[in-house]
Design a protein around this motif. Structure first.
Motif, mmCIF file in Angstrom:
data_model
loop_
_atom_site.group_PDB
_atom_site.id
_atom_site.type_symbol
_atom_site.label_atom_id
_atom_site.label_comp_id
_atom_site.label_asym_id
_atom_site.label_seq_id
_atom_site.Cartn_x
_atom_site.Cartn_y
_atom_site.Cartn_z
ATOM 1 N N LYS A 198 36.304 40.505 50.929
ATOM 2 C CA LYS A 198 35.446 40.494 49.740
ATOM 3 C C LYS A 198 36.318 40.338 48.500
ATOM 4 C CE LYS A 198 33.539 44.266 48.143
ATOM 5 N NZ LYS A 198 32.648 45.445 47.964
ATOM 6 N N THR A 225 36.147 40.420 44.496
ATOM 7 C CA THR A 225 35.344 40.790 43.322
ATOM 8 C C THR A 225 36.024 40.276 42.063
ATOM 9 O OG1 THR A 225 36.451 42.933 43.115
ATOM 10 C CG2 THR A 225 34.474 42.843 44.480
ATOM 11 N N GLN A 248 29.650 35.530 38.899
ATOM 12 C CA GLN A 248 29.324 36.178 40.160
ATOM 13 C C GLN A 248 30.147 37.452 40.246
ATOM 14 O OE1 GLN A 248 31.031 32.878 40.344
ATOM 15 N NE2 GLN A 248 32.626 34.354 39.813
ATOM 16 N N SER A 249 29.568 38.484 40.762
ATOM 17 C CA SER A 249 30.297 39.746 40.862
ATOM 18 C C SER A 249 31.237 39.771 42.046
ATOM 19 C CB SER A 249 29.318 40.919 40.952
ATOM 20 O OG SER A 249 28.486 40.768 42.110
ATOM 21 N N GLU A 250 30.874 39.049 43.130
ATOM 22 C CA GLU A 250 31.716 39.049 44.323
ATOM 23 C C GLU A 250 31.353 37.858 45.205
ATOM 24 O OE1 GLU A 250 29.190 42.003 47.261
ATOM 25 O OE2 GLU A 250 30.505 42.909 45.747
ATOM 26 N N ILE A 251 32.289 37.457 46.047
ATOM 27 C CA ILE A 251 32.051 36.462 47.074
ATOM 28 C C ILE A 251 32.857 36.866 48.309
ATOM 29 C CG2 ILE A 251 31.631 34.564 45.450
ATOM 30 C CD1 ILE A 251 34.428 33.575 45.982
ATOM 31 N N TYR A 252 32.484 36.305 49.448
ATOM 32 C CA TYR A 252 33.186 36.613 50.692
ATOM 33 C C TYR A 252 33.933 35.367 51.164
ATOM 34 C CZ TYR A 252 30.679 41.027 50.894
ATOM 35 O OH TYR A 252 30.190 42.288 50.601
ATOM 36 N N VAL A 253 35.203 35.560 51.500
ATOM 37 C CA VAL A 253 36.052 34.455 51.928
ATOM 38 C C VAL A 253 36.841 34.885 53.161
ATOM 39 C CG1 VAL A 253 36.264 33.606 49.555
ATOM 40 C CG2 VAL A 253 37.992 35.158 50.469
ATOM 41 N N ALA A 263 37.894 28.509 47.977
ATOM 42 C CA ALA A 263 36.695 29.087 47.377
ATOM 43 C C ALA A 263 36.665 28.753 45.887
ATOM 44 C CB ALA A 263 36.659 30.596 47.585
ATOM 45 N N ALA A 295 34.940 29.950 42.107
ATOM 46 C CA ALA A 295 34.218 30.951 41.314
ATOM 47 C C ALA A 295 34.209 30.498 39.862
ATOM 48 C CB ALA A 295 34.866 32.324 41.456
#
Length: 232
Positions: free
Chosen positions: A107, A109, A126-131, A137, A139
């Motif tokens: 995760k 953030t 965005q508060s968070e993304i999963y990679v 990725a 953002a």
């Protein structure tokens, strides 16, 4: 003959509180004519001038290094990940040869801060993304100048935990570049990055499941030095 002796005694003596005392001959300073002594004095003077020249050169060098310290330290941090600084991208070859580590989900953030001297609105979109390691990725951050005058901002960044910074590689970023925003202007700022697959092989990263990427914007002013990455 006795009278002459008395006169001679008076000529070479003088009265004092305790009686009579002999007069001391006047002290005369004689400059040495020894050629070796003169050569030594000239050698000492030459050495003193050399030492002063070295000291002056060292002082100038220290001033120059103080101005170069931040850029040099930034490059060093990007190469090593010291202080949570993200690494620079390693080129297209690295991107092509990477293989995603699907079983290692992380995760990421995002955090945004603005220095008190900068009148901007700045936030992550965005508060968070999963990679996963080995996968690119994208953002976005958003910045707005709500004032009635143009303002130039510049940002610094870090990664938490600090040890993960060496594996966090940015392909495209807005950090350390001046951003000019006109009055009421709002812009999107992309961050294109990846986590190096070697992250999954590092035993020190075994318990790390979350990484925070943080940016701080400052107003760009002449002569201003940004805080060192990872230690602001």
């Amino acid at each position: 003959m006795a009278l002459r002796a008395v006169s001679l005694c008076r000529a070479v003596t003088r009265p004092c509180y305790g009686g009579w005392t002999a007069l001391s001959p006047p002290v005369r300073w004689v400059r040495s004519s020894n050629p070796f002594t003169r050569q030594q004095e000239e050698e000492w003077r030459r050495r003193n001038r050399t030492v002063l020249a070295y000291i002056a050169a060292a002082a100038v060098g220290m001033v120059g290094m103080s101005y170069a310290a931040v850029p040099l330290y930034r490059l060093y941090c990007q190469a090593t990940g010291l202080g949570g600084t993200t690494g620079a991208g390693r080129g297209a070859e690295r991107l092509q040869e990477m293989r995603p580590v699907k079983e290692r989900v992380l995760k990421v953030t995002f955090n945004a801060d603005v220095h008190a001297g900068l009148q901007w609105n700045f936030r992550p979109q965005q508060s968070e993304i999963y990679v996963v390691p080995g996968e690119t990725a994208l953002a976005f951050y958003k910045a707005k100048n709500p004032t009635d005058k143009p303002i130039i901002g510049i940002s610094t960044y870090n990664v938490v935990p600090f040890e993960a910074g060496q594996y966090f590689n940015k392909i495209q970023c807005f950090c350390f570049e001046e951003q000019w925003l006109n009055p009421q202007e709002e812009v999107d700022m992309p961050v294109f990055f990846y986590i190096d697959p070697e992250f999954a092989e590092d035993p020190k990263m075994a318990k790390v499941d979350s990484i925070t990427l943080s940016y701080t914007f400052f107003e760009a002013k002449e002569g201003q030095h940004l805080p060192l990455p990872g230690f602001q």
